[in-house]
Enzyme design. Structure first.
Site, PDB file in Angstrom:
ATOM      1  CB  CYS A   2      -5.393   7.662 -12.630  1.00  0.00           C
ATOM      2  SG  CYS A   2      -6.577   7.741 -11.282  1.00  0.00           S
ATOM      3  NE  ARG A  27       0.880   2.399 -13.964  1.00  0.00           N
ATOM      4  CZ  ARG A  27       1.483   2.677 -12.825  1.00  0.00           C
ATOM      5  NH1 ARG A  27       0.858   3.338 -11.898  1.00  0.00           N
ATOM      6  NH2 ARG A  27       2.715   2.313 -12.630  1.00  0.00           N
ATOM      7  CD1 TRP A  76      -8.810   1.784  -9.404  1.00  0.00           C
ATOM      8  CD2 TRP A  76      -8.514   3.252  -7.769  1.00  0.00           C
ATOM      9  NE1 TRP A  76      -8.960   1.115  -8.216  1.00  0.00           N
ATOM     10  CE2 TRP A  76      -8.789   1.990  -7.197  1.00  0.00           C
ATOM     11  CE3 TRP A  76      -8.300   4.339  -6.901  1.00  0.00           C
ATOM     12  CZ2 TRP A  76      -8.850   1.784  -5.818  1.00  0.00           C
ATOM     13  CZ3 TRP A  76      -8.360   4.131  -5.524  1.00  0.00           C
ATOM     14  CH2 TRP A  76      -8.632   2.860  -4.993  1.00  0.00           C
ATOM     15  CG  ASN A 102      -2.387   9.862 -12.586  1.00  0.00           C
ATOM     16  OD1 ASN A 102      -3.476   9.931 -13.131  1.00  0.00           O
ATOM     17  ND2 ASN A 102      -1.372   9.176 -13.068  1.00  0.00           N
ATOM     18  N   GLY A 103      -3.533  11.393  -8.493  1.00  0.00           N
ATOM     19  CA  GLY A 103      -3.230  11.829  -7.124  1.00  0.00           C
ATOM     20  C   GLY A 103      -4.477  12.379  -6.462  1.00  0.00           C
ATOM     21  CD  GLU A 485       1.346 -13.317  -2.902  1.00  0.00           C
ATOM     22  OE1 GLU A 485       1.018 -12.500  -2.026  1.00  0.00           O
ATOM     23  OE2 GLU A 485       1.343 -13.039  -4.112  1.00  0.00           O
ATOM     24  CE  LYS A 489      -1.453 -12.517  -6.339  1.00  0.00           C
ATOM     25  NZ  LYS A 489      -0.362 -11.866  -5.682  1.00  0.00           N
ATOM     26  CD  GLU A 492      -4.238  -9.415  -5.384  1.00  0.00           C
ATOM     27  OE1 GLU A 492      -3.762  -8.298  -5.197  1.00  0.00           O
ATOM     28  OE2 GLU A 492      -3.573 -10.357  -5.860  1.00  0.00           O
ATOM     29  CG  HIS A 508      -6.051 -21.108  18.534  1.00  0.00           C
ATOM     30  ND1 HIS A 508      -6.303 -21.594  19.797  1.00  0.00           N
ATOM     31  CD2 HIS A 508      -4.808 -21.546  18.220  1.00  0.00           C
ATOM     32  CE1 HIS A 508      -5.260 -22.274  20.226  1.00  0.00           C
ATOM     33  NE2 HIS A 508      -4.341 -22.258  19.275  1.00  0.00           N
ATOM     34  CE  LYS A 607       1.763  -4.900 -11.262  1.00  0.00           C
ATOM     35  NZ  LYS A 607       1.657  -6.234 -10.672  1.00  0.00           N
TER      36      LYS A 607
HETATM   37  C1  G6P Z   1      -1.398  -3.028  -4.975  1.00  0.00           C
HETATM   38  C2  G6P Z   1      -1.283  -4.173  -5.977  1.00  0.00           C
HETATM   39  C3  G6P Z   1      -0.576  -5.360  -5.319  1.00  0.00           C
HETATM   40  C4  G6P Z   1       0.761  -4.934  -4.742  1.00  0.00           C
HETATM   41  C5  G6P Z   1       0.610  -3.745  -3.781  1.00  0.00           C
HETATM   42  C6  G6P Z   1       1.957  -3.177  -3.381  1.00  0.00           C
HETATM   43  O1  G6P Z   1      -2.291  -3.364  -3.974  1.00  0.00           O
HETATM   44  O2  G6P Z   1      -2.566  -4.561  -6.429  1.00  0.00           O
HETATM   45  O3  G6P Z   1      -0.374  -6.378  -6.292  1.00  0.00           O
HETATM   46  O4  G6P Z   1       1.341  -6.017  -4.071  1.00  0.00           O
HETATM   47  O5  G6P Z   1      -0.120  -2.701  -4.407  1.00  0.00           O
HETATM   48  O6  G6P Z   1       2.575  -2.654  -4.525  1.00  0.00           O
HETATM   49  P1  G6P Z   1       4.114  -2.402  -4.687  1.00  0.00           P
HETATM   50  O7  G6P Z   1       4.260  -1.839  -6.076  1.00  0.00           O
HETATM   51  O8  G6P Z   1       4.497  -1.403  -3.632  1.00  0.00           O
HETATM   52  O9  G6P Z   1       4.818  -3.687  -4.527  1.00  0.00           O
END
Ligand code: G6P
Length: 612
Positions: A2, A27, A76, A102-103, A485, A489, A492, A508, A607
């Site tokens: 948040c 965020r 969030w 936040n938290g 990755e 992407k 997501e 497999h 984020k």
């Molecule tokens: C969240 C984000 C990802 C990121 C992950 C780890 O899930 O959506 O994009 O890779 O956190 O974040 P960090 O800041 O620790 O790399």
């Protein structure tokens, strides 16, 4: 995840804090709210479900909401669905004070039961709401706001970054943190509190990063910091290095696209000044380890989450290959709870773009508690992980706003490559081999640019995937994590289900899914495993799968098999992931954009995940 922004000064506070939380929308973004102390010392509270723009539209005329002290929050959801009544800030029963948080308050249930037994009426389902009620309780006992916050936080288990305003002490904001970032911004006769500097750098670059268990009382003419145990603290002023333009989209439609296009520069920034040509090695001063200790490392454990974990996995291939040091790569959320074995002479390396991810932070603390030296790879200067590690390397990618990480990923891989060369040169890597890798690394930014110039072509390929429901990504060796990755992407931001697999594993299980509906994105570089992957692609084609291949040289065989082929520049095998991931980022971006998705703010994602 948040976002919090608070302002105290002489200007109209609401536009400043609203603009601030807009910058933090990436965020967490299911609801938002603002509390302002009005001219008659009344509490103005405005909250809305949805985007910050909804909140902004709902605000009364400035004449009815003016005030120089305000706190705002973008949420969030954790406890309680996204709704207006669960949006922050939350108040006490008398509505004299408001809290943005936040938290997670882990013992909120017990605290809430006690407060309800004493007649307190709760207005939301959130864990946060216990905070204003408890602070109000201590205020009624005659404590001033700072002391009331201090007493409250003594009762709380869990994590918090909080900002509090009180109509009965209207000249201040009290803020505190534990496990969730909180920053004090110092302006001219005005102050800001925020969970993320990007919210305030248009106003000031002078900041103090609060430490865990610190409380700050901010007035128009100054501030005092103390610990939860009431020991006064000086607070170290830092200057934020980010450029204001880095938090602007510029000519790009989305931050993600801008950040993909910034990679020639961000990769160069990650290696700039870190190549010692005369010795054909890398220079990573921030590690803080003398060469003798670096030589002694017998094993590396890399810990991370999400995209950073994928970068770590690529790092493991490169380090094992170049330096011949065994590397284990662990999900932080697993590592922290599974009683990890950490042998002597192990280096633990945590990777986190934000430097705030809760699981990564907990894993780092666990490793440090066992007396192990922990290094960090982070992007955000002054972040908690950067401060709690014994040393490390900043990746210098600049602000990354798009939730789907792109430029931070390539910068992480670049720094891991430098680390591999550094460790390798202390072991078996000859000066010639070291120089070959480092010299080629210098060409990578130009080669990334060549791939970015294929943007139109990649968008056309993306158009062929717009209506798909599933996708499979295949790669071998170091391209297996690249496939992971690429799939991450896509899922997501486009919400198409996608999986990454080592190409050989396809038979497999996933092969059962292949038919003409299934696009298969395969990385097929002309390395030692080229023939093997071509065989895997034959298996896909035999089952009528649609093949999109990323290659570094065309031949009849690949052309005949592929529905679409992208030929990217060739480079050394070690450096290929820095190139092969670029078309996958663009592919995901364009598929999502063509599906009209909210690319920068995908649903349910944040984020920086600062809760478990
Ligand atoms: C969240 C984000 C990802 C990121 C992950 C780890 O899930 O959506 O994009 O890779 O956190 O974040 P960090 O800041 O620790 O790399």
């Amino acid at each position: 995840m948040c976002g919090i922004v608070g302002y105290i000064g002489h200007r109209n506070a609401i536009p400043i804090v609203i603009e601030g939380i807009k910058r933090l929308e990436y965020r967490g973004y299911d609801s938002s709210g603002v509390a302002v102390i009005g001219s008659e010392n009344t509490l103005g509270l405005f909250r809305r479900q949805g985007k910050v723009i909804e909140l902004e539209r709902s605000l009364p005329a400035p004449s009815k909401s003016a005030g120089n002290v305000a706190i705002a929050h973008t949420r969030w959801a954790t406890h309680g669905e996204p709704s207006e009544r669960n949006a922050h800030p939350h108040t006490n029963c008398e509505k004299t004070l408001a809290v943005a948080h936040n938290g997670i308050i882990e013992n909120f249930k017990a605290l809430r039961d006690r407060l309800e037994a004493e007649g307190c009426v709760f207005a939301s389902e959130t864990d946060t709401e216990v905070l204003p009620h408890l602070i109000g309780f201590f205020r009624q006992k005659g404590l001033d706001l700072t002391e009331a916050v201090r007493e409250t936080l003594q009762l709380v288990d869990g994590t918090y970054g909080i900002a509090v305003v009180d109509t009965e002490q209207p000249d201040r904001i009290v803020a505190a943190r534990k496990g969730s970032p909180l920053i004090l911004g110092i302006g001219d006769d005005e102050f800001f509190v925020t969970s993320d500097v990007s919210a305030i750098i248009i106003h000031t670059k002078k900041v103090i990063y609060l430490e865990d268990r610190e409380i700050v009382t901010v007035r128009r003419d100054g501030f005092e910091i103390s610990t939860l145990d009431n020991i006064s603290v000086e607070g170290k002023v830092s200057i934020v290095e980010w450029d204001v333009s880095s938090i602007d989209k510029g000519p790009y439609k989305h931050f993600m696209l801008k950040e993909i296009f910034e990679q020639p520069e961000s990769v160069a920034n990650a290696f700039r000044g870190r190549i010692a040509d005369s010795l054909s090695t890398a220079r990573l001063g921030g590690l803080g380890l003398p060469p003798q200790e670096l030589r002694r490392i017998k094993q590396i454990q890399i810990i991370a989450c999400g995209t950073s974990w994928h970068a770590g996995l690529i790092g493991s291939y490169i380090i094992e290959d170049i330096a011949r040091v065994p590397v284990r790569v662990e999900y932080a959320g697993e590592y922290r709870y599974r009683n990890p074995i950490i042998p002597e002479d192990t280096l633990v390396l945590v990777i986190s773009q934000s430097g705030e991810t809760a699981d990564t932070l907990a894993a780092l603390r666990e490793a440090r508690a066992r007396g192990v030296r922990v290094l960090g790879l982070t992007n955000v200067v002054g972040s908690t992980i950067a401060r709690e590690t014994d040393g490390g390397v900043y990746i210098h990618a600049g602000a990354e706003i798009g939730v789907a990480s792109t430029k931070a990923f390539t910068s992480q891989v670049t720094v891991l490559t430098l680390l591999a060369v550094l460790l390798g040169r202390m072991r078996h890597l000859s000066p010639l081999e070291g120089a070959e890798i480092l010299n080629e690394l210098k060409h990578i930014p130009d080669k990334i640019q060549t791939i970015l110039d294929m943007n139109v072509e990649i968008r056309a390929i993306a158009a062929s995937m717009v209506d798909d429901r599933n996708a499979l990504y295949l790669g071998r060796g170091v391209h297996y994590p690249v496939a992971l990755e690429g799939a991450l992407k896509l899922k997501e931001i486009s919400y198409i289900h996608a999986e990454g697999y080592p190409a050989a594993e396809m038979k497999h299980g996933p092969i059962a899914l292949i038919d003409k509906e299934m696009p298969v994105v395969a990385i097929a570089m002309r390395d030692a495993l080229y023939d093997k992957i071509v065989s895997n692609l034959q298996e896909v084609k035999a089952r009528h799968g649609r093949l999109i291949t990323i290659v570094d040289g065309l031949d009849d065989q690949i052309e005949a098999l592929s529905d679409h082929t992208l030929c990217i520049p060739a480079t050394l095998p070690t450096l290929q992931p820095l190139l092969s991931v670029i078309p996958l980022q663009l592919l995901a971006y364009h598929v999502a954009d063509l599906r009209n998705m909210n690319v920068d703010q995908p649903r349910n994602l944040a984020k920086s995940v600062t809760v478990e």
